[in-house]
Scaffold this motif. Structure first.
Motif, PDB file in Angstrom:
ATOM      1  N   GLU A 106      14.001  38.906 -45.343  1.00 55.31           N
ATOM      2  CA  GLU A 106      14.528  37.594 -45.001  1.00 55.31           C
ATOM      3  C   GLU A 106      15.680  37.249 -45.936  1.00 55.31           C
ATOM      4  N   TYR A 107      16.748  36.710 -45.382  1.00 51.77           N
ATOM      5  CA  TYR A 107      17.893  36.312 -46.194  1.00 51.77           C
ATOM      6  C   TYR A 107      17.485  35.123 -47.048  1.00 51.77           C
ATOM      7  N   LYS A 108      17.678  35.209 -48.362  1.00 55.31           N
ATOM      8  CA  LYS A 108      17.081  34.231 -49.250  1.00 55.31           C
ATOM      9  C   LYS A 108      18.070  33.290 -49.925  1.00 55.31           C
ATOM     10  N   ILE A 109      19.308  33.282 -49.488  1.00 55.16           N
ATOM     11  CA  ILE A 109      20.239  32.289 -50.003  1.00 55.16           C
ATOM     12  C   ILE A 109      20.648  31.375 -48.865  1.00 55.16           C
ATOM     13  N   GLY A 110      21.213  30.216 -49.217  1.00 57.16           N
ATOM     14  CA  GLY A 110      21.578  29.250 -48.200  1.00 57.16           C
ATOM     15  C   GLY A 110      22.709  29.731 -47.321  1.00 57.16           C
ATOM     16  N   LEU A 111      22.941  28.980 -46.242  1.00 55.79           N
ATOM     17  CA  LEU A 111      23.953  29.369 -45.262  1.00 55.79           C
ATOM     18  C   LEU A 111      25.341  29.462 -45.879  1.00 55.79           C
ATOM     19  N   ASN A 112      25.746  28.439 -46.646  1.00 58.20           N
ATOM     20  CA  ASN A 112      27.091  28.468 -47.216  1.00 58.20           C
ATOM     21  C   ASN A 112      27.251  29.626 -48.190  1.00 58.20           C
ATOM     22  N   SER A 113      26.197  29.902 -48.950  1.00 59.29           N
ATOM     23  CA  SER A 113      26.239  31.034 -49.870  1.00 59.29           C
ATOM     24  C   SER A 113      26.354  32.350 -49.104  1.00 59.29           C
ATOM     25  N   PHE A 114      25.637  32.436 -47.984  1.00 62.49           N
ATOM     26  CA  PHE A 114      25.727  33.624 -47.130  1.00 62.49           C
ATOM     27  C   PHE A 114      27.155  33.822 -46.634  1.00 62.49           C
ATOM     28  N   ILE A 115      27.788  32.735 -46.180  1.00 62.95           N
ATOM     29  CA  ILE A 115      29.150  32.818 -45.636  1.00 62.95           C
ATOM     30  C   ILE A 115      30.129  33.304 -46.709  1.00 62.95           C
ATOM     31  N   ILE A 116      30.027  32.739 -47.910  1.00 63.70           N
ATOM     32  CA  ILE A 116      30.936  33.129 -48.990  1.00 63.70           C
ATOM     33  C   ILE A 116      30.708  34.580 -49.383  1.00 63.70           C
ATOM     34  N   ASP A 117      29.445  34.957 -49.531  1.00 65.31           N
ATOM     35  CA  ASP A 117      29.108  36.318 -49.936  1.00 65.31           C
ATOM     36  C   ASP A 117      29.599  37.337 -48.915  1.00 65.31           C
ATOM     37  N   ALA A 118      29.356  37.059 -47.633  1.00 64.41           N
ATOM     38  CA  ALA A 118      29.776  37.978 -46.572  1.00 64.41           C
ATOM     39  C   ALA A 118      31.299  38.049 -46.479  1.00 64.41           C
ATOM     40  N   THR A 126      18.365  24.632 -55.961  1.00 65.22           N
ATOM     41  CA  THR A 126      17.433  25.707 -55.634  1.00 65.22           C
ATOM     42  C   THR A 126      17.717  26.934 -56.503  1.00 65.22           C
ATOM     43  N   LYS A 127      16.696  27.705 -56.755  1.00 70.42           N
ATOM     44  CA  LYS A 127      16.819  28.884 -57.604  1.00 70.42           C
ATOM     45  C   LYS A 127      17.841  29.870 -57.039  1.00 70.42           C
ATOM     46  N   GLU A 128      17.781  30.071 -55.708  1.00 68.75           N
ATOM     47  CA  GLU A 128      18.685  31.023 -55.070  1.00 68.75           C
ATOM     48  C   GLU A 128      20.140  30.590 -55.199  1.00 68.75           C
ATOM     49  N   SER A 129      20.403  29.279 -55.014  1.00 68.64           N
ATOM     50  CA  SER A 129      21.770  28.775 -55.103  1.00 68.64           C
ATOM     51  C   SER A 129      22.311  28.883 -56.522  1.00 68.64           C
ATOM     52  N   LYS A 130      21.460  28.573 -57.490  1.00 68.12           N
ATOM     53  CA  LYS A 130      21.878  28.680 -58.892  1.00 68.12           C
ATOM     54  C   LYS A 130      22.241  30.122 -59.247  1.00 68.12           C
ATOM     55  N   GLU A 131      21.421  31.048 -58.764  1.00 62.96           N
ATOM     56  CA  GLU A 131      21.672  32.458 -59.051  1.00 62.96           C
ATOM     57  C   GLU A 131      22.971  32.923 -58.390  1.00 62.96           C
ATOM     58  N   PHE A 132      23.211  32.441 -57.175  1.00 60.97           N
ATOM     59  CA  PHE A 132      24.436  32.810 -56.465  1.00 60.97           C
ATOM     60  C   PHE A 132      25.662  32.308 -57.214  1.00 60.97           C
ATOM     61  N   ARG A 133      25.648  31.048 -57.643  1.00 63.20           N
ATOM     62  CA  ARG A 133      26.781  30.479 -58.377  1.00 63.20           C
ATOM     63  C   ARG A 133      26.978  31.231 -59.706  1.00 63.20           C
ATOM     64  N   ARG A 134      25.884  31.571 -60.354  1.00 65.74           N
ATOM     65  CA  ARG A 134      25.963  32.302 -61.621  1.00 65.74           C
ATOM     66  C   ARG A 134      26.670  33.640 -61.419  1.00 65.74           C
ATOM     67  N   ASN A 135      26.356  34.336 -60.335  1.00 63.22           N
ATOM     68  CA  ASN A 135      26.992  35.629 -60.058  1.00 63.22           C
ATOM     69  C   ASN A 135      28.478  35.470 -59.776  1.00 63.22           C
TER      70      ASN A 135
END
Length: 378
Positions: free
Chosen positions: A248-260, A284-293
Motif C-alpha cells: 500500500e502506498y504510504k505517503i499522502g497524495l501530494n507527496s506521491f505526486i511530487i515524488d513521482a 503525519t509521520k509519513e509526511s515528515k519523513e518525505f519532507r526530510r528526504n
C-alpha cells in the motif's frame, strides 16, 4: 448563410436533439469558440442576405462589450432553462445568433478582439461553475510567476499534469514542447480549442488521469514539470484510481505526486508546483519523513508563500515550491513571504503584485521578505 456553416450548425443542433434537445452552457460555449476558430481559419463565411444577426442590436456598444453582454445573457438563459426540451418550431437563431455576429464582424475588429473574446468567454463560463482550481482558469499573474522559473534554453520539454484549462502553457514559446493532461473531458476540449485559436504550436493535450500516468513507468523525461495538484482531494479516494502492484502506498497524495514527478525530471530540470499548506506542515509521520528526504537530498530550491484568496474556488493557504534536479546540490533554501504582495484593487480575489515579487526574486540578498535557510539548520 454559407452552406458549410449551415451544415455545421445542423450537425450541432442534431446533436442537441440526440440528447432530447437539451442545451447547456458547455455546448453553447464550445459552439461559440468553434465558430471563432472557424472564422480564424477562414473556413466559413456568412452571406449578407442570409445573416441571422440584426446589427441594430449593437446600438452604442463596442464590439467586445456587445459580445460579452450577449454571451452572458445566453449563458444565463441556458442556465435557467437547461431542463427544457427543445420542441419543434423553436427558432435556430436562439443558438446561432451570436455566432453569426462573430462571422459578420469586420475583419480588423475580429483580428483585434478574437483572443479577448475567447478569454472573456471562458472567464464567464468558469465563473458560473463551482469547479476545482484545476478545472478553472488560473490567475494570469500566477502563471507569469511560475513561468519565471522556466529554463532559458529553447526547445525545452514541459510536462503539465492536472492541467485544467492549460493556463500554464498559454505563455510558453512555440519552441517549447508542451504535454498537458486533464481528466475532465469537457475541460480538455475547451483547452484544446483555446490553444488552437491562439495558434499555439508543439502542444498535446491528453484527456487522461494524471495520477495513473504518474504511477506508470515511461521513458520520457522533461526539462520542466509544472502543475497545480488537486487541492482537497482525499488521498485514499484518489489513490484508489492507481493500480498498485505491491505494498500500500504510504505517503499522502501530494507527496506521491511530487515524488513521482521527480522521477520524470531530466538532470538539471525543475519542478514548479502550487501546493497547499498542508504538504509543508502535515504532522503525519509519513509526511515528515518525505519532507526530510527532500531537504536532505537538496531538492528544494525555493518556497514562496502566496496570498490568501488568490483562487476563486478556495481560500486555503498555498505555496509555490521549486524543486531542482541539479548536479550541484543546494546548500540552502530560499524562502519568500509574498503573502502581502498584492495589488491594492477592489476585488474579491487578491491579485499578485508581480513587480514586487520579481524584485524580491532578483535580489540575491536577504531582505524583509526573503531569507536563505541553510539545509543543516532545518
Amino acid at each position: 448563410m454559407d452552406k458549410e456553416y449551415i451544415k455545421i450548425v445542423s450537425t450541432i443542433h442534431t446533436g442537441y436533439n440526440t440528447y432530447n434537445g437539451l442545451l447547456n452552457e458547455y455546448d453553447y460555449t464550445f459552439f461559440v469558440l468553434s465558430t471563432i476558430l472557424f472564422r480564424k481559419l477562414g473556413c466559413v463565411k456568412l452571406v449578407d442576405s442570409e445573416h441571422l444577426f440584426y446589427s441594430s442590436k449593437i446600438k452604442n456598444k463596442d464590439a467586445i462589450s456587445f459580445f460579452i453582454d450577449e454571451y452572458e445573457k445566453m449563458i444565463y438563459y441556458l442556465d435557467m432553462v437547461d431542463d427544457v426540451i427543445d420542441e419543434p418550431g423553436v427558432p435556430l437563431y436562439d443558438v446561432t445568433e451570436l455566432t453569426a455576429y462573430i462571422l459578420k464582424l469586420d475583419q480588423k475588429l475580429f483580428d483585434n478582439y478574437y483572443v479577448q473574446m475567447v478569454e472573456e468567454c471562458l472567464s464567464i463560463y468558469f465563473s458560473k461553475h463551482h469547479l476545482t482550481i484545476q478545472d478553472s482558469l488560473q490567475p494570469q499573474e500566477l502563471n507569469q510567476l511560475i513561468n519565471y522559473f522556466l529554463p532559458e534554453d529553447k526547445n525545452i520539454s514541459v510536462y503539465n499534469p492536472f492541467a485544467g484549462m492549460c493556463s500554464l502553457g498559454m505563455n510558453l514559446s512555440d519552441d517549447t514542447n508542451y504535454l498537458a493532461e486533464e481528466i475532465n473531458f469537457d475541460v480538455a476540449k475547451l483547452a484544446e480549442l483555446r490553444f488552437l485559436i491562439s495558434e499555439k504550436k508543439n502542444f498535446e493535450i491528453k484527456n487522461t488521469d494524471s495520477i495513473k500516468s504518474l504511477n506508470e513507468p515511461f521513458n520520457n523525461k522533461y526539462d520542466f514539470i509544472v502543475s497545480t495538484p488537486p487541492f482537497g482531494l482525499k488521498g485514499k479516494d484518489a489513490l484508489e484510481r492507481v493500480v498498485m502492484e505491491s505494498n500500500e502506498y504510504k505517503i499522502g497524495l501530494n507527496s506521491f505526486i511530487i515524488d513521482a514527478s521527480l522521477s520524470k525530471l531530466k538532470e538539471n530540470g525543475k519542478i514548479v508546483f502550487t501546493i497547499s499548506e498542508s504538504v509543508l506542515y502535515s504532522s503525519t509521520k509519513e509526511s515528515k519523513e518525505f519532507r526530510r528526504n527532500l531537504v536532505l537530498n537538496s531538492q528544494i530550491e525555493t518556497l514562496i508563500k502566496l496570498p490568501n484568496r488568490l483562487f476563486k474556488s478556495t481560500g486555503i493557504s498555498s505555496y509555490i515550491i521549486v524543486l531542482s534536479n541539479d548536479k550541484k546540490k543546494n546548500t540552502s533554501i530560499r524562502m519568500i513571504d509574498a503573502s502581502e504582495m498584492v495589488l491594492d484593487v477592489k476585488s474579491k480575489q487578491n491579485i499578485l503584485d508581480l513587480e514586487k515579487i520579481f524584485d524580491t526574486l532578483n535580489d540575491s540578498y536577504v531582505n524583509d521578505y526573503c531569507v536563505f535557510v541553510n539545509i543543516e539548520e532545518i
